[in-house]
Design a protein around this motif. Structure first.
Motif, mmCIF file in Angstrom:
data_model
loop_
_atom_site.group_PDB
_atom_site.id
_atom_site.type_symbol
_atom_site.label_atom_id
_atom_site.label_comp_id
_atom_site.label_asym_id
_atom_site.label_seq_id
_atom_site.Cartn_x
_atom_site.Cartn_y
_atom_site.Cartn_z
ATOM 1 N N GLU A 132 101.948 61.528 -4.067
ATOM 2 C CA GLU A 132 100.856 61.501 -5.030
ATOM 3 C C GLU A 132 99.835 62.618 -4.859
ATOM 4 N N PHE A 133 99.377 62.850 -3.628
ATOM 5 C CA PHE A 133 98.280 63.789 -3.435
ATOM 6 C C PHE A 133 98.671 65.227 -3.778
ATOM 7 N N ILE A 134 99.740 65.718 -3.181
ATOM 8 C CA ILE A 134 100.155 67.100 -3.438
ATOM 9 C C ILE A 134 100.476 67.316 -4.926
ATOM 10 N N PRO A 135 101.305 66.471 -5.536
ATOM 11 C CA PRO A 135 101.549 66.673 -6.973
ATOM 12 C C PRO A 135 100.270 66.549 -7.815
ATOM 13 N N GLY A 136 99.368 65.647 -7.423
ATOM 14 C CA GLY A 136 98.124 65.478 -8.167
ATOM 15 C C GLY A 136 97.227 66.698 -8.098
ATOM 16 N N GLY A 158 95.423 71.579 -11.421
ATOM 17 C CA GLY A 158 95.182 73.006 -11.602
ATOM 18 C C GLY A 158 94.937 73.824 -10.352
ATOM 19 N N PHE A 159 94.944 73.189 -9.190
ATOM 20 C CA PHE A 159 94.835 73.949 -7.950
ATOM 21 C C PHE A 159 96.223 74.388 -7.503
ATOM 22 N N GLU A 160 96.275 75.507 -6.815
ATOM 23 C CA GLU A 160 97.492 75.959 -6.157
ATOM 24 C C GLU A 160 97.312 75.675 -4.669
ATOM 25 N N LEU A 161 98.212 74.891 -4.102
ATOM 26 C CA LEU A 161 98.070 74.572 -2.683
ATOM 27 C C LEU A 161 98.231 75.822 -1.834
#
Length: 100
Positions: free
Chosen positions: A26-30, A35-38
């Motif tokens: 959930e967190f990473i895909p969210g 709109g952020f790039e990890l």
């Protein structure tokens, strides 16, 4: 100017398994969907620093602030708080290399 969101936290004791499942599912895909790039993810192995540090990149401060003020971001962070403590964040001008 590109900005970097730097987030720090400690995983709540006894919640490690659920935490990692939440982060992956959930967190990473969210974060990406909003709109952020990890950028980076770091774990502290030794010392008195936050256990986890995660960075995310936005094209500019205005875009980052829109995301951070959105209801979807609030919901995502509220869900993260079920698994972590001592959450902090800051928004900085993105530089090269490690930033904290």
């Amino acid at each position: 100017m590109t900005v970097k969101l730097i987030m720090n936290w400690d995983i709540t004791p006894q919640r490690e398994r659920e935490y990692f499942e939440f982060v992956i599912r959930e967190f990473i895909p969210g974060v990406q969907r909003l709109g952020f790039e990890l950028g980076d993810a770091w774990a502290t192995a030794y010392g008195r620093q936050p256990q986890i540090m995660v960075t995310a990149i936005a094209a500019n401060r205005e875009r980052a602030e829109i995301i951070l003020q959105s209801d979807d971001w609030s919901k995502l962070i509220d869900s993260l708080m079920d698994f972590v403590e001592n959450y902090t964040f800051k928004l900085v001008e993105a530089g090269r290399g490690f930033q904290f």
